[in-house]
Design a protein around this motif. Sequence first.
Motif: not given
Length: 89
Positions: A4-33
């Motif tokens: 199980k991932l912690t909220i801190k780990e999920f927030l780190r994933v969120f930040d990683y996707i936001r900073s390295t993923g592709e921006r699509l309108n108001n969402k960010y996408k990295l791979g299938d997430v």
Amino acid sequence: MERKLTIKEFLRVFDYIRSTGERLNNKYKLGDVYAWHDYDGYTCWLNYRDVTVTLMFHGSLNVEYDKLTNYSDFTHQCLAMLDKNDKDK
């Protein structure tokens, strides 16, 4: 047994996707997430197939999914992102 991932780990994933993923309108996408947040940033979401993780202000967390296999795949992808982020530092 599924890790199980912690909220801190999920927030780190969120930040990683936001900073390295592709921006699509108001969402960010990295791979299938996907990652997105509400207008003030107090609520954030992560989504993969039928899995939705809601991260709320004051450390509340809600995980919803229909298929355990999708949640397992999502968890593995999150762990891989965290590992890559740690190695990139």
